[in-house]
Scaffold this motif. Structure first.
Motif, PDB file in Angstrom:
ATOM      1  N   GLY A 220       0.824  -1.188   0.000  1.00  0.00           N
ATOM      2  CA  GLY A 220       0.000   0.000   0.000  1.00  0.00           C
ATOM      3  C   GLY A 220       0.868   1.250   0.000  1.00  0.00           C
ATOM      4  N   VAL A 221       0.417   2.292   0.717  1.00  0.00           N
ATOM      5  CA  VAL A 221       1.177   3.535   0.816  1.00  0.00           C
ATOM      6  C   VAL A 221       1.195   3.990   2.280  1.00  0.00           C
ATOM      7  CG1 VAL A 221       0.604   4.244  -1.538  1.00  0.00           C
ATOM      8  CG2 VAL A 221      -0.842   4.988   0.354  1.00  0.00           C
TER       9      VAL A 221
ATOM     10  N   ASP B 156       0.612   7.136   4.755  1.00  0.00           N
ATOM     11  CA  ASP B 156      -0.033   8.445   4.750  1.00  0.00           C
ATOM     12  C   ASP B 156       0.819   9.463   5.524  1.00  0.00           C
ATOM     13  OD1 ASP B 156      -0.522   8.222   7.486  1.00  0.00           O
ATOM     14  OD2 ASP B 156      -2.664   7.810   7.262  1.00  0.00           O
TER      15      ASP B 156
ATOM     16  N   ARG C 264       0.130   3.036   7.527  1.00  0.00           N
ATOM     17  CA  ARG C 264       0.097   2.311   6.268  1.00  0.00           C
ATOM     18  C   ARG C 264      -1.347   2.144   5.806  1.00  0.00           C
ATOM     19  NH1 ARG C 264       3.876  -0.290   3.745  1.00  0.00           N
ATOM     20  NH2 ARG C 264       5.225  -0.370   5.587  1.00  0.00           N
ATOM     21  N   ARG C 265      -1.594   2.588   4.596  1.00  0.00           N
ATOM     22  CA  ARG C 265      -2.902   2.433   3.973  1.00  0.00           C
ATOM     23  C   ARG C 265      -2.797   1.314   2.947  1.00  0.00           C
ATOM     24  NH1 ARG C 265      -6.618   5.067   7.153  1.00  0.00           N
ATOM     25  NH2 ARG C 265      -5.900   7.182   7.629  1.00  0.00           N
TER      26      ARG C 265
ATOM     27  N   ASP D  94      -8.001  -0.550   1.371  1.00  0.00           N
ATOM     28  CA  ASP D  94      -8.587   0.738   1.734  1.00  0.00           C
ATOM     29  C   ASP D  94      -9.061   1.403   0.439  1.00  0.00           C
ATOM     30  OD1 ASP D  94      -8.845   3.035   3.803  1.00  0.00           O
ATOM     31  OD2 ASP D  94      -7.769   3.945   2.115  1.00  0.00           O
TER      32      ASP D  94
ATOM     33  N   THR E  89      -7.642   4.742  -0.917  1.00  0.00           N
ATOM     34  CA  THR E  89      -6.236   4.572  -1.293  1.00  0.00           C
ATOM     35  C   THR E  89      -6.128   3.798  -2.602  1.00  0.00           C
ATOM     36  OG1 THR E  89      -5.557   4.593   1.017  1.00  0.00           O
ATOM     37  CG2 THR E  89      -4.016   3.633  -0.551  1.00  0.00           C
TER      38      THR E  89
ATOM     39  N   ARG F 164      -7.105   6.050  -5.496  1.00  0.00           N
ATOM     40  CA  ARG F 164      -6.039   7.028  -5.753  1.00  0.00           C
ATOM     41  C   ARG F 164      -4.888   6.375  -6.512  1.00  0.00           C
ATOM     42  NH1 ARG F 164      -2.128   9.327  -1.026  1.00  0.00           N
ATOM     43  NH2 ARG F 164      -0.787  10.659  -2.321  1.00  0.00           N
ATOM     44  N   PHE F 165      -4.474   5.192  -6.064  1.00  0.00           N
ATOM     45  CA  PHE F 165      -3.386   4.495  -6.739  1.00  0.00           C
ATOM     46  C   PHE F 165      -3.776   4.141  -8.168  1.00  0.00           C
ATOM     47  CE2 PHE F 165      -1.561   0.456  -8.111  1.00  0.00           C
ATOM     48  CZ  PHE F 165      -0.215   0.784  -8.120  1.00  0.00           C
TER      49      PHE F 165
END
Length: 213
Positions: free
Chosen positions: A177-178, A180, A185-186, A190, A193, A196-197
């Motif tokens: 994930g990423v 924030d 960690r998202r 999610d 998220t 967005r990705f």
């Protein structure tokens, strides 16, 4: 633990446990003993069904590759059927991206296994790249190039690196994930998220296609 082959499902149980452990720990940190303990079998029984650790690892990677190839082949067929126009081809390639991203989320063990190899896990088994990864990337790149040429799109694109970019980012996002701004960690489950990705990856792909030579 049993010292004899226990039933016809032993090989599948061993492969499932080995897949999980190789994905979680990597090749070097996973022992045949640990795999046997995970399914209640001793080393001799594991070896009877799947061979030594290198043979077991090859079997795991072969299964991962076949699952990956099946998903990619189906996505390429859909891409080839897209309208042979710039807009139709863009939409078709973004559909290919979405299909591969969905595969990575549905089969997280596959990107985990490959990412372990990117970190040089099991580096002595280089034939795995030669037999599996290399030919599949070449096949995908050739198919994508043909579709782009048909639509008169992406003449200046490095399609092989575009394919690798899709793989690298999809695998990494599916696993990690990423982070924030607050350091949390998202993960890929999610939804904001994920959306967005996905939009970002679409923008990267279309940007490459629309870039002049």
């Amino acid at each position: 633990m049993s010292s004899q082959p226990d039933d016809g499902h032993s090989r599948e149980r061993i492969l499932a446990a080995a897949t999980r452990l190789f994905a979680e720990r990597g090749y070097d940190a996973t022992s045949t003993r640990a795999i046997g303990e995970a399914v209640g079998l001793n080393i001799a029984t594991v070896a009877y069904h799947v061979g030594a650790k290198p043979e077991l690892y090859r079997a795991v990677m072969r299964r991962a590759h076949l699952a990956q190839r099946e998903a990619v082949t189906a996505a390429l067929l859909r891409l080839d059927a897209c309208a042979p126009t710039p807009d139709g081809t863009r939409a078709g390639l973004l559909g290919f991206v979405d299909s591969y991203l969905a595969f990575c989320l549905d089969h997280p063990e596959v990107p985990a296994l490959w990412m372990r190899r990117w970190l040089a896990e099991g580096g002595e088994l280089a034939e795995i790249e030669t037999e599996f990864a290399g030919p599949l990337v070449t096949e995908v790149a050739a198919a994508v190039r043909a579709v782009l040429d048909r639509a008169g799109l992406g003449a200046g694109a490095d399609v092989e690196l575009l394919v690798f970019t899709i793989v690298w980012t999809a695998h990494s996002f599916a696993q990690a994930g990423v982070i924030d701004p607050d350091g949390r960690r998202r993960g890929p489950r999610d939804l904001p998220t994920f959306d967005r990705f996905r939009r970002h990856l679409h923008a990267v792909v279309t940007g490459v296609l629309d870039r002049e030579g």
